[in-house]
Design a protein around this motif. Structure first.
Motif, short mmCIF file in Angstrom:
data_model
loop_
_atom_site.label_atom_id
_atom_site.label_comp_id
_atom_site.label_asym_id
_atom_site.label_seq_id
_atom_site.Cartn_x
_atom_site.Cartn_y
_atom_site.Cartn_z
N ARG A 7 1.91 5.16 5.78
CA ARG A 7 2.62 5.74 4.65
C ARG A 7 2.05 5.15 3.37
O ARG A 7 1.92 3.93 3.27
N ILE A 8 1.69 6.00 2.42
CA ILE A 8 1.18 5.54 1.12
C ILE A 8 2.28 5.76 0.09
O ILE A 8 2.88 6.84 0.03
N ARG A 9 2.53 4.74 -0.70
CA ARG A 9 3.57 4.83 -1.74
C ARG A 9 3.15 3.99 -2.94
O ARG A 9 2.22 3.18 -2.86
N GLU A 10 3.87 4.18 -4.04
CA GLU A 10 3.62 3.36 -5.21
C GLU A 10 4.16 1.96 -4.96
O GLU A 10 5.19 1.78 -4.30
N ALA A 11 3.47 0.97 -5.49
CA ALA A 11 3.92 -0.41 -5.35
C ALA A 11 5.16 -0.65 -6.20
O ALA A 11 5.39 0.04 -7.20
N VAL A 12 5.94 -1.62 -5.78
CA VAL A 12 7.14 -2.03 -6.52
C VAL A 12 7.07 -3.56 -6.69
O VAL A 12 6.33 -4.23 -5.96
N PRO A 13 7.83 -4.11 -7.63
CA PRO A 13 7.78 -5.56 -7.85
C PRO A 13 8.02 -6.39 -6.59
O PRO A 13 7.39 -7.43 -6.39
N SER A 14 8.91 -5.92 -5.72
CA SER A 14 9.22 -6.69 -4.50
C SER A 14 8.06 -6.73 -3.50
O SER A 14 8.13 -7.48 -2.53
N ASP A 15 7.00 -5.96 -3.72
CA ASP A 15 5.81 -6.01 -2.86
C ASP A 15 4.95 -7.23 -3.14
O ASP A 15 4.02 -7.53 -2.39
N GLU A 16 5.23 -7.94 -4.24
CA GLU A 16 4.33 -9.02 -4.66
C GLU A 16 4.00 -10.04 -3.57
O GLU A 16 2.83 -10.34 -3.36
N PRO A 17 4.97 -10.60 -2.84
CA PRO A 17 4.60 -11.59 -1.81
C PRO A 17 3.66 -11.02 -0.74
O PRO A 17 2.68 -11.66 -0.35
N ALA A 18 3.93 -9.81 -0.29
CA ALA A 18 3.08 -9.19 0.74
C ALA A 18 1.68 -8.89 0.20
O ALA A 18 0.68 -9.10 0.89
N LEU A 19 1.61 -8.42 -1.04
CA LEU A 19 0.31 -8.12 -1.64
C LEU A 19 -0.48 -9.40 -1.90
O LEU A 19 -1.70 -9.43 -1.68
N LEU A 54 -1.20 1.51 -5.43
CA LEU A 54 -0.62 2.24 -4.31
C LEU A 54 -0.73 1.31 -3.11
O LEU A 54 -1.73 0.58 -2.97
N VAL A 55 0.28 1.30 -2.27
CA VAL A 55 0.25 0.46 -1.08
C VAL A 55 0.32 1.33 0.17
O VAL A 55 0.88 2.42 0.15
N ALA A 56 -0.27 0.81 1.22
CA ALA A 56 -0.19 1.44 2.54
C ALA A 56 0.75 0.61 3.39
O ALA A 56 0.67 -0.61 3.42
N GLU A 57 1.66 1.31 4.06
CA GLU A 57 2.61 0.67 4.96
C GLU A 57 2.46 1.28 6.35
O GLU A 57 2.20 2.47 6.49
N THR A 58 2.66 0.46 7.34
CA THR A 58 2.79 0.94 8.70
C THR A 58 3.80 0.05 9.39
O THR A 58 3.77 -1.17 9.22
#
Length: 164
Positions: A7-19, A54-58
């Motif tokens: 799944r591709i989506r726009e990044a959000v602030p809470s993605d920071e640790p994972a990114l 943009l981030v990819a999630e699985t």
């Protein structure tokens, strides 16, 4: 083995640790000219905002990102977007994550009115260069020996494509 959907989506602030973790674990002189990020170093800053990514999630986990920004603040260059970072977790490489991120980046840039996409890739990064070429990017310039990485001079390859 069943591979969960990407799944591709726009990044959000809470993605920071994972990114930030993804950035640390994927760092290599194959694609990076800056020093390796340090543990605890922030991913976002005043020049690297969530809306640039943009981030990819699985399976609910962030497994990749692409950063796309205007290359300059000039109005005469506003029709161009530039990829300034693409990373995919080793655990999902070869499953189309980078290609999906690249295509989503081009689609979003087109929706924003961009008519052209550019990027820079290191000359020795054959996998990335092959992906970009397969997605319609052409070499538009080469800066020979632009970077000294691990004791070797490496070309900076400029690539681009139309979004029309």
């Amino acid at each position: 083995m069943i591979v969960p959907e990407i799944r591709i989506r726009e990044a959000v602030p809470s993605d920071e640790p994972a990114l930030a973790e993804l950035d640390r674990t994927t760092w290599s002189t194959l694609h990076a000219v800056l020093p390796a990020p340090e543990p605890g170093e922030p991913f976002y800053d005043e020049r690297h905002l969530p809306e640039h990514y943009l981030v990819a999630e699985t399976g609910g986990a962030v497994v990749g990102y692409v950063r796309v920004v205007p290359p300059t603040p000039l109005a005469c260059n506003a029709h161009v977007r530039q990829i300034q970072g693409l990373a995919v977790a080793a655990s999902v490489r070869g499953r189309g994550v980078a290609r999906a991120l690249l295509r989503a980046a081009m689609e979003r840039a087109g929706r924003e009115g961009a008519t052209r996409m550019t990027l820079r890739v290191l000359g020795h990064n054959a996998p990335a260069r092959a992906l970009y070429a397969a997605e319609g990017f052409a070499v538009e310039g080469v800066l020979p020996g632009e970077f000294l990485l691990d004791g070797s001079y490496v070309d900076d390859v400029l690539m681009g494509r139309s979004l029309l």
